[in-house]
Structure formats: C-alpha cells, structure tokens
Design a protein around this motif. Structure first.
Motif, PDB file in Angstrom:
ATOM      1  N   ILE A  41       0.991  -1.295   0.061  1.00 27.85           N
ATOM      2  CA  ILE A  41      -0.122   0.047  -0.148  1.00 27.85           C
ATOM      3  C   ILE A  41       0.749   0.932   0.125  1.00 27.85           C
ATOM      4  CG2 ILE A  41      -1.732   1.510   1.517  1.00 27.85           C
ATOM      5  CD1 ILE A  41      -2.768  -1.121   2.333  1.00 27.85           C
ATOM      6  N   THR A  42       0.664   2.147  -0.923  1.00 25.23           N
ATOM      7  CA  THR A  42       1.331   3.346  -0.848  1.00 25.23           C
ATOM      8  C   THR A  42       0.273   4.575  -0.762  1.00 25.23           C
ATOM      9  OG1 THR A  42       2.972   4.643  -2.316  1.00 25.23           O
ATOM     10  CG2 THR A  42       1.146   3.489  -3.494  1.00 25.23           C
ATOM     11  N   LEU A  43       0.792   5.327   0.085  1.00 31.36           N
ATOM     12  CA  LEU A  43      -0.277   6.629   0.333  1.00 31.36           C
ATOM     13  C   LEU A  43       0.119   7.835  -0.314  1.00 31.36           C
ATOM     14  CD1 LEU A  43       0.045   5.937   4.340  1.00 31.36           C
ATOM     15  CD2 LEU A  43      -1.522   4.999   2.721  1.00 31.36           C
ATOM     16  N   HIS A  44      -0.801   8.339  -1.035  1.00 31.88           N
ATOM     17  CA  HIS A  44      -0.846   9.657  -1.683  1.00 31.88           C
ATOM     18  C   HIS A  44      -2.037  10.724  -1.591  1.00 31.88           C
ATOM     19  CE1 HIS A  44       2.762   8.081  -3.311  1.00 31.88           C
ATOM     20  NE2 HIS A  44       1.963   6.885  -3.777  1.00 31.88           N
ATOM     21  N   ALA A  45      -2.332  10.762  -0.224  1.00 30.66           N
ATOM     22  CA  ALA A  45      -3.363  11.417  -0.015  1.00 30.66           C
ATOM     23  C   ALA A  45      -3.444  12.573   0.800  1.00 30.66           C
ATOM     24  CB  ALA A  45      -4.401  10.328   0.855  1.00 30.66           C
ATOM     25  N   PRO A  46      -4.191  13.536   0.844  1.00 34.84           N
ATOM     26  CA  PRO A  46      -4.111  14.516   2.059  1.00 34.84           C
ATOM     27  C   PRO A  46      -4.362  14.050   3.569  1.00 34.84           C
ATOM     28  CG  PRO A  46      -6.126  14.773   0.914  1.00 34.84           C
ATOM     29  CD  PRO A  46      -5.438  13.779   0.212  1.00 34.84           C
ATOM     30  N   PRO A  47      -3.867  14.715   4.415  1.00 32.22           N
ATOM     31  CA  PRO A  47      -4.166  14.303   5.853  1.00 32.22           C
ATOM     32  C   PRO A  47      -5.718  14.385   6.338  1.00 32.22           C
ATOM     33  CG  PRO A  47      -3.202  16.348   5.855  1.00 32.22           C
ATOM     34  CD  PRO A  47      -3.143  16.066   4.659  1.00 32.22           C
ATOM     35  N   ALA A  48      -6.069  13.694   7.094  1.00 37.82           N
ATOM     36  CA  ALA A  48      -7.415  13.515   7.520  1.00 37.82           C
ATOM     37  C   ALA A  48      -7.701  13.992   9.215  1.00 37.82           C
ATOM     38  CB  ALA A  48      -8.316  12.634   7.310  1.00 37.82           C
TER      39      ALA A  48
ATOM     40  N   ILE B  43      -4.003   4.852   8.860  1.00 36.52           N
ATOM     41  CA  ILE B  43      -3.561   3.657   9.162  1.00 36.52           C
ATOM     42  C   ILE B  43      -3.460   3.745  10.572  1.00 36.52           C
ATOM     43  CG2 ILE B  43      -1.527   2.128   8.857  1.00 36.52           C
ATOM     44  CD1 ILE B  43      -3.223   2.783   6.302  1.00 36.52           C
ATOM     45  N   ASP B  44      -4.058   2.864  11.400  1.00 39.06           N
ATOM     46  CA  ASP B  44      -4.151   2.704  12.805  1.00 39.06           C
ATOM     47  C   ASP B  44      -4.134   1.304  13.087  1.00 39.06           C
ATOM     48  OD1 ASP B  44      -6.810   2.027  12.316  1.00 39.06           O
ATOM     49  OD2 ASP B  44      -7.509   3.898  13.349  1.00 39.06           O
ATOM     50  N   ASP B  45      -4.244   1.219  14.449  1.00 45.95           N
ATOM     51  CA  ASP B  45      -4.228  -0.171  15.005  1.00 45.95           C
ATOM     52  C   ASP B  45      -5.467  -1.011  14.574  1.00 45.95           C
ATOM     53  OD1 ASP B  45      -5.885   1.427  16.505  1.00 45.95           O
ATOM     54  OD2 ASP B  45      -5.312   0.487  18.453  1.00 45.95           O
TER      55      ASP B  45
ATOM     56  N   LEU C 202       3.961  -1.203   3.652  1.00 47.25           N
ATOM     57  CA  LEU C 202       3.370   0.248   3.740  1.00 47.25           C
ATOM     58  C   LEU C 202       4.363   1.245   3.368  1.00 47.25           C
ATOM     59  CD1 LEU C 202       0.988   1.749   4.457  1.00 47.25           C
ATOM     60  CD2 LEU C 202       1.490   1.800   6.790  1.00 47.25           C
ATOM     61  N   VAL C 203       3.909   2.278   2.648  1.00 43.11           N
ATOM     62  CA  VAL C 203       4.816   3.150   2.067  1.00 43.11           C
ATOM     63  C   VAL C 203       4.176   4.460   2.259  1.00 43.11           C
ATOM     64  CG1 VAL C 203       6.184   3.962   0.116  1.00 43.11           C
ATOM     65  CG2 VAL C 203       6.141   1.384   0.461  1.00 43.11           C
ATOM     66  N   ASN C 204       4.889   5.384   2.817  1.00 49.06           N
ATOM     67  CA  ASN C 204       4.253   6.837   3.003  1.00 49.06           C
ATOM     68  C   ASN C 204       5.258   7.705   2.651  1.00 49.06           C
ATOM     69  OD1 ASN C 204       2.623   8.875   3.712  1.00 49.06           O
ATOM     70  ND2 ASN C 204       2.775   8.646   5.970  1.00 49.06           N
ATOM     71  N   THR C 205       5.007   8.443   1.465  1.00 52.56           N
ATOM     72  CA  THR C 205       5.615   9.658   0.870  1.00 52.56           C
ATOM     73  C   THR C 205       4.780  10.808   0.930  1.00 52.56           C
ATOM     74  OG1 THR C 205       5.137   9.062  -1.301  1.00 52.56           O
ATOM     75  CG2 THR C 205       7.369   8.276  -0.221  1.00 52.56           C
ATOM     76  N   ALA C 206       3.523  10.743   1.730  1.00 47.55           N
ATOM     77  CA  ALA C 206       2.604  11.727   1.518  1.00 47.55           C
ATOM     78  C   ALA C 206       2.605  12.707   2.902  1.00 47.55           C
ATOM     79  CB  ALA C 206       1.210  11.371   1.327  1.00 47.55           C
ATOM     80  N   ARG C 207       1.991  12.236   3.751  1.00 45.46           N
ATOM     81  CA  ARG C 207       1.932  12.911   5.214  1.00 45.46           C
ATOM     82  C   ARG C 207       2.080  12.223   6.299  1.00 45.46           C
ATOM     83  NH1 ARG C 207       1.890  16.206   1.458  1.00 45.46           N
ATOM     84  NH2 ARG C 207       0.535  17.948   0.961  1.00 45.46           N
ATOM     85  N   ALA C 208       2.898  12.554   7.107  1.00 44.73           N
ATOM     86  CA  ALA C 208       3.044  11.779   8.469  1.00 44.73           C
ATOM     87  C   ALA C 208       1.799  11.612   9.243  1.00 44.73           C
ATOM     88  CB  ALA C 208       4.078  12.507   9.338  1.00 44.73           C
TER      89      ALA C 208
ATOM     90  N   LEU D  24      -1.026  10.679   8.180  1.00 45.30           N
ATOM     91  CA  LEU D  24      -1.797   9.689   7.853  1.00 45.30           C
ATOM     92  C   LEU D  24      -1.480   8.274   8.433  1.00 45.30           C
ATOM     93  CD1 LEU D  24      -1.508  10.185   3.945  1.00 45.30           C
ATOM     94  CD2 LEU D  24      -3.565  10.325   5.206  1.00 45.30           C
ATOM     95  N   VAL D  25      -0.475   8.097   9.269  1.00 43.95           N
ATOM     96  CA  VAL D  25      -0.190   7.030   9.951  1.00 43.95           C
ATOM     97  C   VAL D  25      -0.019   7.133  11.334  1.00 43.95           C
ATOM     98  CG1 VAL D  25       1.823   5.221   9.999  1.00 43.95           C
ATOM     99  CG2 VAL D  25       0.850   6.193   7.819  1.00 43.95           C
ATOM    100  N   ASP D  26      -0.316   6.159  12.206  1.00 42.67           N
ATOM    101  CA  ASP D  26      -0.157   6.292  13.582  1.00 42.67           C
ATOM    102  C   ASP D  26       1.059   5.432  13.794  1.00 42.67           C
ATOM    103  OD1 ASP D  26      -0.218   5.422  16.417  1.00 42.67           O
ATOM    104  OD2 ASP D  26      -2.187   5.318  16.416  1.00 42.67           O
ATOM    105  N   ASP D  27       2.054   6.083  14.055  1.00 37.33           N
ATOM    106  CA  ASP D  27       3.677   5.459  14.154  1.00 37.33           C
ATOM    107  C   ASP D  27       3.501   4.238  15.300  1.00 37.33           C
ATOM    108  OD1 ASP D  27       4.609   7.024  12.120  1.00 37.33           O
ATOM    109  OD2 ASP D  27       5.810   8.113  13.504  1.00 37.33           O
TER     110      ASP D  27
END
Length: 309
Positions: A202-209, A214-216, A228-234, A236-239
């Motif tokens: 999955i690769t993320l290319h969306a604006p933040p919400a 992506i959460d638990d 999982l690949v995130n080059t969009a916005r931090a 978007l993902v729950d670290d």
C-alpha cells in the motif's frame, strides 16, 4: 534598507536557485530568514513584518504568524501541499495561498517505487552488511504478480501506477473523487476497504484527515505480508500502531519519507530493522526543485504585480 517591496523565501533548496533572480528583476527585495533550514516561528515573524510576499517551504505557518504580517498579500508554496498553513486565517486576512501542483509528482512517485523495492528486497540491510564487511542476506519478495493498493490517485498515484504496471503488479486504487476517464493497464478503482484488506503493498498519496488513516484497527485487517509506504503526510499513519505491527510481525515493512516532527530523532520506529526512513527527499530532485521553484516564483510575481501601481 531598501524601499523595494519585500518577499521572504524559506524553502531549504531555494538559496542560489536561478528562478529567484526573476523576483529581483521584477523589483522585489528577496530575503532568506533561515537559509538552508526550516525557519522558526520567531524568524518568520521578524522578517514578515514588512513583507508583501512569502515563497514558502514545508514550515508551519500559523494564525499568529499571519496576523503579525499586515502587509502580506500572497503565499506561494513550492509544492502542492498547504496543510501546514492556517488556511482559514489566511482567508480571513485576505492572504491568497498558491500552490505548485504536480511540480514534484515525478520525484515523489519514483521515490515511492524505490521504497517499495527496497522494502521487498531488504536493500538497506544488504547495503549495511556489505559496508560492515559482512555477508548477511534475507530472502526477498518479487513484486510482479502482487497487488499494489494506491490510496490517493492523483498526479503522484497515477505515476506510481504506471511504473507498477510495468513491473507486472496488479493495481487497485482508492480516491475520494475517482476520475471516470482515467485508464491504466492493470489498474482499477476499488473501495478503501478492498484496498486495505487485499493489497500486498500500500502506498499513500492522500491529504491528511482528522485522524490517521492507518491505525491499530486498520492493521488488524491488512495482509500479514503488507509493505506500507508513506511519501505523503506523516499524519496519515499512527506510528505507535505501525511499530506494534512491525514488532508482532503483522506488518512486513514500513517505509516513510515524512515525519512529525522533522527530523524525527532516534526512536524505536526509526531503529526498527523492518523500517526504512528517508529525510523528506521525495521532491528533492534537481528536476522537481526546478519545476516547483519556477512555478512558485512565476505565480508570486503574477499575483503581486497584478496589485501594484
């Protein structure tokens, strides 16, 4: 001191860029609050006090900063994202916010594909082993025949889809506003649930919400071999959720080019052997920087000149 109207310039890649000469030739005084680095809020305010234009980078531009700039008329971003800017405050204050859409799309798309390949073949592990005089190998995975899920099928997502199709991947994409005219071999639109539950990558290319995408909870529904690949916005993902999924083995790998804060420092996630991190280099190519700076400068001059004399 000068009587020329002031424009402050903050992108880290901007100092020395030839496009800035056009600002000077157009009669503007070009000022760099923090050359080569992200300016602090105090640095922004101290230089914005008499500025009419702001060529902005990735820094946060808050309501307080904007209210301290009574002469400011235009903010021009050297990229497509403007979520770091308080857009509501800008609108209230009559400050126009401009973007450079698609300027860095190719650079970000190529990095996203590179991170997929790096994660699938454990390239950072192999490179580190050789550098340390070791012969450590880990079995990789071929992407051909796998399913790529693209979340956000705009300029960047579509470029990723073209490369993924050439590799031989099957591609499903989710977009809040799907384009019925878009066609790409091997690609079809899908629901967000289908993307999350069936994709191998999955690769993320969306604006933040309002909350991480992506959460638990989501990570209990994804495939256990997911990259999982995130080059969009931090945002978007729950670290923490990703770290837990990496530790439990539910997530095969996570690659990110975006962090909050930046730089992230050394954390349990950045140290994890299945994590690949890059320092926000998606649009940091010579070509992307040139396109973004050219667009940002041209738009800034056009808007500022339209209100002069």
């Amino acid at each position: 001191m000068t009587d020329r109207p002031r424009v402050i310039v903050t992108p880290r890649s901007a100092p020395g860029h030839p496009s800035l000469t056009r600002l000077a030739q157009a009669g503007y005084d070009v000022v760099f609050p923090a050359p080569g680095r992200v300016p602090s809020e105090d640095e922004q305010r101290s230089h914005l006090a008499g500025a009419v234009g702001y060529l902005a980078g990735v820094e946060t531009i808050s309501r307080d900063t904007l209210t301290s700039a009574p002469s400011l008329r235009v903010i021009s971003r050297n990229g497509v994202g403007a979520d770091a800017i308080d857009l509501a405050a800008a609108e209230e204050l009559g400050i126009e916010v401009l973007r450079a859409p698609a300027a860095n799309a190719q650079g970000v798309a190529e990095l996203a594909v590179g991170l997929m390949l790096a994660a699938a073949r454990h390239i950072p592990l192999a490179v580190t082993a050789i550098a340390n005089g070791q012969w450590t190998r880990e079995m990789g995975t071929e992407l051909a025949g796998r399913t790529l899920g693209i979340i956000g099928c705009g300029n960047i997502g579509r470029r990723v889809a073209r490369v993924a199709a050439a590799i031989g991947m099957q591609i499903i994409g989710y977009d809040a506003y799907p384009d019925p005219q878009y066609r790409q071999d091997g690609f079809r639109y899908a629901s967000l649930d289908e993307v999350l539950e069936t994709a191998n990558v999955i690769t993320l290319h969306a604006p933040p919400a309002d909350r991480p995408l992506i959460d638990d909870v989501v990570l209990t529904r994804t495939k256990t071999d997911l990259i999982l690949v995130n080059t969009a916005r931090a945002a978007l993902v729950d670290d923490n959720a990703v770290l837990a999924a990496l530790n439990s083995g539910r997530l095969a790998g996570y690659a990110a080019d975006v962090f909050d804060p930046e730089p992230p420092g050394e954390t349990a996630l950045t140290r994890h052997p299945r994590f690949i991190g890059t320092p926000h280099i998606g649009g940091f190519t010579r070509e992307s920087v040139d396109r973004a700076m050219d667009a940002a400068v041209d738009q800034l001059i056009d808007r500022l000149d339209s209100g002069r004399g």
